[in-house]
Design an enzyme around this catalytic site. Structure first.
Site, short mmCIF file in Angstrom:
data_model
loop_
_atom_site.label_atom_id
_atom_site.label_comp_id
_atom_site.label_asym_id
_atom_site.label_seq_id
_atom_site.Cartn_x
_atom_site.Cartn_y
_atom_site.Cartn_z
N ASN A 73 0.86 -1.19 0.00
CA ASN A 73 0.00 0.00 0.00
C ASN A 73 0.90 1.24 0.00
O ASN A 73 1.90 1.28 0.71
CB ASN A 73 -0.85 -0.04 1.29
CG ASN A 73 -1.93 1.01 1.37
OD1 ASN A 73 -2.76 1.12 0.48
ND2 ASN A 73 -1.93 1.79 2.46
N HIS A 104 -4.93 9.90 -1.16
CA HIS A 104 -5.08 11.15 -0.39
C HIS A 104 -4.90 12.31 -1.37
O HIS A 104 -3.79 12.79 -1.61
CB HIS A 104 -4.03 11.22 0.73
CG HIS A 104 -4.23 10.17 1.78
ND1 HIS A 104 -5.32 10.16 2.61
CD2 HIS A 104 -3.48 9.09 2.12
CE1 HIS A 104 -5.24 9.13 3.43
NE2 HIS A 104 -4.14 8.45 3.15
N GLU A 114 -7.54 4.62 1.04
CA GLU A 114 -7.59 5.70 2.06
C GLU A 114 -8.10 7.01 1.47
O GLU A 114 -7.58 8.09 1.74
CB GLU A 114 -6.19 5.91 2.67
CG GLU A 114 -5.57 4.65 3.24
CD GLU A 114 -4.21 4.87 3.91
OE1 GLU A 114 -3.82 6.03 4.15
OE2 GLU A 114 -3.54 3.86 4.20
N ASP A 141 -9.42 10.44 0.46
CA ASP A 141 -9.93 11.73 0.91
C ASP A 141 -9.46 12.77 -0.10
O ASP A 141 -8.63 12.47 -0.97
CB ASP A 141 -9.59 12.08 2.37
CG ASP A 141 -8.14 11.90 2.77
OD1 ASP A 141 -7.25 12.08 1.90
OD2 ASP A 141 -7.89 11.58 3.95
C1 XIL Z 1 -2.92 8.28 9.91
C2 XIL Z 1 -4.00 8.29 10.98
O1 XIL Z 1 -5.24 8.61 10.37
C3 XIL Z 1 -3.67 9.31 12.04
O2 XIL Z 1 -4.59 9.21 13.12
C4 XIL Z 1 -2.25 9.06 12.56
O3 XIL Z 1 -1.90 10.09 13.46
C5 XIL Z 1 -1.25 9.03 11.43
O4 XIL Z 1 -1.66 8.05 10.48
N1 XIL Z 1 -1.24 6.77 5.35
C6 XIL Z 1 -1.57 5.65 6.06
C7 XIL Z 1 -2.38 5.77 7.30
O5 XIL Z 1 -1.27 4.54 5.60
O6 XIL Z 1 -2.04 4.79 8.26
C8 XIL Z 1 -2.27 7.14 7.89
O7 XIL Z 1 -3.17 7.23 9.00
C9 XIL Z 1 -2.56 8.21 6.86
C10 XIL Z 1 -1.55 8.13 5.74
#
Ligand code: XIL
Length: 311
Positions: free
Chosen positions: A168, A204, A232, A234
């Site tokens: 990932n 993201h 993930e 957003d």
């Molecule tokens: C983020 C969490 O949402 C937060 O609460 C934490 O402080 C940091 O990590 N990539 C990832 C996730 O694979 O695990 C991350 O999650 C966001 C970026």
């Protein structure tokens, strides 16, 4: 309207969300999660700093709470994650390099065995690449070289042979140097018979910046015989949000969902959090936010309607 999960399932994909343990005591969040989503990724609860804070001492309580919520709401779980340079307890990075492989294998075996049969997929290695497509220097690559990834996958497969095993990363959604690095690695792993099932595209995004090559990029991974997932999602903007940015965000969410639906073996889309009020974005990117489908009061935004329409 019809729940996102119902629309997604009718198209053969899932629609997921991340949840943290503190989210479980917020009834607004749990009501939306249970109604709209059919996959859960623990936001932090299965990361190494939580699950093995000191060498050989394991804590699965927080992760178990997420799994229990998921099971009682007929949701599957994406395990996240087994090996990552971040949220890694200091004891691992302080180990002499000849002890890192043993620690990594013990961690993977213990955690994947604990959750055996309870997770649909594992992010076995999270975020292994630099932006230029080279392997990130961290405790694992420094001690073991690039072979740590194959070793991690084999170890996870031995512990839970039925879990789908993923690598990932972020900024690998479009075709670029970083996704080329991932493509090269997973091609080699497949050719060598290393157990790998999928590539997770974190997604993201920044409003208006969904890469136009995302669909073609997903297709090149699935052409190798792999699944892909948006893991993930957003889509952040400057806050307070403008209506123009919220409209662009709706367009972006629809594009991401359409890309997944267009690629066979894109198995699903997960948003990182339920709503803007529980999103990690304002904490990680000061001045930015409004990155999810639900506003600060958990009312659906234009992105929610666009997603439902695209499904
Ligand atoms: C983020 C969490 O949402 C937060 O609460 C934490 O402080 C940091 O990590 N990539 C990832 C996730 O694979 O695990 C991350 O999650 C966001 C970026």
């Amino acid at each position: 309207g019809t729940a996102l999960k119902t629309l997604a399932e009718a198209k053969g994909i899932y629609f997921g969300t991340a949840l943290t343990q503190s989210n479980l005591s917020n009834s607004t969040i749990t009501a939306i999660a249970g109604a709209q989503f059919d996959m859960v990724t623990p936001g932090n609860e299965m990361k190494w700093d939580t699950t093995e804070p000191s060498n050989g001492s394991y804590n699965f309580g927080p992760g178990d709470a997420i799994v229990s919520f998921a099971q009682s709401h007929n949701m599957r779980v994406r395990g996240h994650n087994l090996v990552w340079h971040s949220q890694l307890p200091g004891w691992v990075s302080s180990l002499p390099s000849n002890q890192v492989q043993g620690a990594m294998e013990a961690h993977i075996t213990t955690e994947a065995t604990h959750y055996k049969g309870k997770v649909y997929a594992w992010d076995v290695v999270n975020e292994p690449f630099n932006e230029d497509g080279s392997l990130r220097a961290d405790a694992f690559s420094n001690a073991m070289g690039s072979g740590y990834i194959a070793d991690a996958l084999r170890t996870a497969h031995a512990a839970d042979p039925n879990a789908k095993l993923y690598l990932n990363d972020y900024n690998i959604e479009g075709q670029n140097a970083k996704s080329d690095g991932m493509y090269k690695l997973v091609s080699q792993l497949k050719a060598q018979g290393v157990p790998i099932d999928g590539v997770g595209l974190e997604s993201h995004f920044i409003v208006g910046q969904v890469p136009s090559s995302m669909r073609a990029n997903m297709q090149r991974f699935t052409a190798l015989g792999l699944d892909v997932a948006v893991t993930e999602l957003d889509d952040r903007m400057q806050t307070p949000a403008s209506s123009a940015n919220l409209a662009q965000q709706a367009t972006d969410y629809a594009a991401v969902v359409s890309n997944c639906l267009a690629v066979s073996h894109c198995v699903g889309v997960s948003q990182w959090g339920v709503g803007d009020a529980d999103s990690w974005i304002p904490g990680a990117f000061p001045g930015q936010g409004a990155a999810t489908m639900y506003d600060n009061n958990y009312q659906p935004k234009p992105a929610y309607n666009a997603t439902a329409t695209a499904l």
